[in-house]
Design a protein around this motif. Structure first.
Motif, PDB file in Angstrom:
ATOM      1  N   SER A 114      33.799 -47.568 119.172  1.00 12.27           N
ATOM      2  CA  SER A 114      35.195 -47.294 118.832  1.00 12.27           C
ATOM      3  C   SER A 114      35.322 -46.146 117.840  1.00 12.27           C
ATOM      4  O   SER A 114      36.260 -45.346 117.914  1.00 12.27           O
ATOM      5  CB  SER A 114      35.847 -48.555 118.251  1.00 12.27           C
ATOM      6  OG  SER A 114      35.334 -48.856 116.971  1.00 12.27           O
ATOM      7  N   TRP A 123      45.876 -48.006 118.481  1.00 11.51           N
ATOM      8  CA  TRP A 123      45.040 -49.115 118.952  1.00 11.51           C
ATOM      9  C   TRP A 123      43.592 -48.922 118.539  1.00 11.51           C
ATOM     10  O   TRP A 123      42.897 -49.899 118.224  1.00 11.51           O
ATOM     11  CB  TRP A 123      45.133 -49.251 120.477  1.00 11.51           C
ATOM     12  CG  TRP A 123      44.483 -48.109 121.220  1.00 11.51           C
ATOM     13  CD1 TRP A 123      45.064 -46.946 121.627  1.00 11.51           C
ATOM     14  CD2 TRP A 123      43.114 -48.030 121.609  1.00 11.51           C
ATOM     15  NE1 TRP A 123      44.155 -46.133 122.252  1.00 11.51           N
ATOM     16  CE2 TRP A 123      42.946 -46.773 122.254  1.00 11.51           C
ATOM     17  CE3 TRP A 123      42.015 -48.875 121.480  1.00 11.51           C
ATOM     18  CZ2 TRP A 123      41.724 -46.356 122.771  1.00 11.51           C
ATOM     19  CZ3 TRP A 123      40.790 -48.458 121.978  1.00 11.51           C
ATOM     20  CH2 TRP A 123      40.657 -47.219 122.623  1.00 11.51           C
ATOM     21  N   ARG A 124      43.139 -47.663 118.519  1.00  7.76           N
ATOM     22  CA  ARG A 124      41.753 -47.381 118.125  1.00  7.76           C
ATOM     23  C   ARG A 124      41.548 -47.686 116.646  1.00  7.76           C
ATOM     24  O   ARG A 124      40.515 -48.240 116.255  1.00  7.76           O
ATOM     25  CB  ARG A 124      41.428 -45.922 118.413  1.00  7.76           C
ATOM     26  CG  ARG A 124      40.039 -45.475 117.971  1.00  7.76           C
ATOM     27  CD  ARG A 124      39.753 -44.065 118.470  1.00  7.76           C
ATOM     28  NE  ARG A 124      38.516 -43.543 117.935  1.00  7.76           N
ATOM     29  CZ  ARG A 124      38.441 -42.797 116.844  1.00  7.76           C
ATOM     30  NH1 ARG A 124      39.548 -42.504 116.170  1.00  7.76           N
ATOM     31  NH2 ARG A 124      37.282 -42.333 116.427  1.00  7.76           N
ATOM     32  N   CYS A 126      43.323 -49.863 114.827  1.00  7.63           N
ATOM     33  CA  CYS A 126      43.376 -51.325 114.675  1.00  7.63           C
ATOM     34  C   CYS A 126      42.077 -51.970 115.142  1.00  7.63           C
ATOM     35  O   CYS A 126      41.563 -52.895 114.494  1.00  7.63           O
ATOM     36  CB  CYS A 126      44.555 -51.888 115.453  1.00  7.63           C
ATOM     37  SG  CYS A 126      46.172 -51.420 114.793  1.00  7.63           S
ATOM     38  N   LEU A 127      41.543 -51.477 116.267  1.00  7.73           N
ATOM     39  CA  LEU A 127      40.299 -52.036 116.796  1.00  7.73           C
ATOM     40  C   LEU A 127      39.143 -51.803 115.835  1.00  7.73           C
ATOM     41  O   LEU A 127      38.337 -52.716 115.583  1.00  7.73           O
ATOM     42  CB  LEU A 127      39.992 -51.418 118.158  1.00  7.73           C
ATOM     43  CG  LEU A 127      38.694 -51.883 118.842  1.00  7.73           C
ATOM     44  CD1 LEU A 127      38.753 -53.381 119.124  1.00  7.73           C
ATOM     45  CD2 LEU A 127      38.447 -51.102 120.125  1.00  7.73           C
ATOM     46  N   SER A 128      39.046 -50.601 115.284  1.00 11.17           N
ATOM     47  CA  SER A 128      37.947 -50.284 114.363  1.00 11.17           C
ATOM     48  C   SER A 128      38.019 -51.144 113.104  1.00 11.17           C
ATOM     49  O   SER A 128      36.998 -51.664 112.630  1.00 11.17           O
ATOM     50  CB  SER A 128      37.987 -48.796 113.988  1.00 11.17           C
ATOM     51  OG  SER A 128      37.795 -47.971 115.118  1.00 11.17           O
TER      52      SER A 128
END
Length: 426
Positions: A114, A123-124, A126-128
């Motif tokens: 990510s 979204w990237r 938040c994912l990280s």
């Protein structure tokens, strides 16, 4: 000589915390206020990438080393033999530590993907951040809080997860913060100076929130692991915990000086120098705390080594060695009498998660001295008339910390492995 497991644990915790803290610092502190066209942006982001990449790699390597050392210690054999005789495989599949290690390795791989993905968007980010928090938070599951049954276990587990995330946000964020201050000092750009001031105040707020969380969850963990003021000041475990608390107080003092004395003077050069210097001192104190955490993880908590058995009919003699081993599917109380070098007998009480008696088809006991190959004792336990299990005619030859591993055969196809350390007196 320092136990290699202490060093490996400390390196892994420190590298993971710095990785997580740097990711938080990037996405929660600087990214929202860092203009794309600002001078030095590329230099700063490259340094952040280097911090994250280097420490994530160290975390993965040290995590694998930690797993190998645990397998070797449980088997009382060299690492290469742990591969050959299936001990490593057993640790990976039959212990919570091994299972969580596999999950955390997967999280680390996803996190790396990510972070270095060409994709962009919220979204990237938040994912990280979520993966980073999961990477450090999952370390709580193999611990004593993660295996404590009932609502108390869920409370202590949640507190441990919050404690780990808060510690990473503060300690791990100090390194990129020091890098930011160093870059701000070396530049004569007004916009960069203004950015460093804004980032300092944002990180200060994150630090205050982290300290509050650490104080709350730290008190809960101390009560869970120590249980009384007398144990805190009267045992080696408690005294080491007090040293950790003193170092933590030192970090708070430095952070308070930074917040109240130096931050209001920004962007003056002297203020930048003092902030950066104190932040580096904070990092040093934090790393000392991490080393102590590594050592505490190798010692049985006072509340477990001096607790009463859950069976009220069991009276623990004062000269006995006793430990309660938590597991996801089973628990065991181990009584070694006497708890000193020489001939001993072992009594085992097997329990389910709800503390009801556990019926087993067979029980194997393995006791070994960490770091040695010859000091390894393996016996098959026999069932007593009261439902407990026993092993007689054992001889323990050395004082110190020993590994205790219990293999419980629940059925023909299901077995549970429990392991813990226990202190043997001279």
């Amino acid at each position: 000589m320092i136990d290699p497991l202490i060093g490996v644990r400390a390196v892994h915790i420190a590298a993971t915390a710095i990785t997580v803290g740097a990711i938080f610092f990037r996405y929660l502190i600087t990214a929202p206020i860092l203009p794309a066209a600002m001078l030095y942006r590329r230099i700063f982001e490259r340094r952040l990438t280097e911090i994250v990449g280097c420490n994530l790699a160290i975390a993965v390597v040290s995590g694998v080393a930690w797993l190998l050392l645990v397998a070797a210690n449980i088997g009382g054999e060299p690492i290469k033999d742990a591969f050959a005789d299936g001990t490593l495989s057993s640790v990976l599949t039959d212990t919570r530590f091994g299972q969580v290690s596999i999950i955390r390795l997967g999280i680390a791989i996803l996190l790396a993907a990510s972070l270095w993905s060409p994709a962009t968007g919220g979204w990237r980010v938040c994912l990280s951040v979520l993966l980073a928090a999961s990477l450090i938070g999952a370390m709580a599951w193999p611990g004593h809080a993660g295996a404590t049954p009932g609502w108390a276990g869920r409370v202590y587990l949640t507190a441990d997860v919050v404690h780990l995330i808060a510690a990473s946000a503060w300690l791990g964020g100090l390194l990129p913060f020091a890098a930011l201050l160093g870059l701000a000092r070396s530049s004569a750009n007004e916009s960069w100076a203004a950015f460093s001031v804004a980032a300092t105040y944002r990180f200060s707020v994150l630090g205050i929130l982290s300290v509050g969380a650490l104080l709350t969850t730290g008190l809960m963990a101390t009560w869970n692991l120590v249980g009384s003021v007398q144990s805190l000041i009267g045992t080696d475990y408690g005294l080491l915990l007090l040293v950790k608390i003193a170092l933590f107080a030192g970090m708070i003092a430095l952070a308070s000086i930074n917040r109240l004395q130096h931050t209001p003077k920004l962007p003056a050069v002297d203020a930048l120098l003092n902030l950066r210097r104190n932040s580096l001192f904070e990092i040093g104190l934090g790393l000392c705390i991490v080393f102590i955490v590594g050592a505490l993880g190798m010692m049985p908590p006072v509340s477990h080594s001096h607790m009463h058995a859950t069976d009220p009919t069991v009276v623990i003699p004062p000269d006995a060695a006793f430990t309660h081993i938590h597991g996801e599917k089973a628990m065991a109380e181990v009584l070694i009498l006497p708890g000193r070098v020489g001939p001993v007998t072992v009594r085992l009480l097997l329990l389910r998660e709800d503390l009801s008696p556990l019926d087993a088809k067979g029980v194997d006991l393995l006791i070994n001295k960490p770091g040695t190959v010859s000091e390894r004792i393996t016996r098959q336990a026999f069932r007593l008339s009261d439902g407990k299990w026993a092993v007689n005619d054992l001889t323990i030859s050395q004082p110190g910390i020993w590994n205790v591993q219990i293999v419980i055969q629940i059925s023909d196809d299901v077995s549970v492995v429990l392991d813990e350390r226990i202190a043997i007196e001279p």
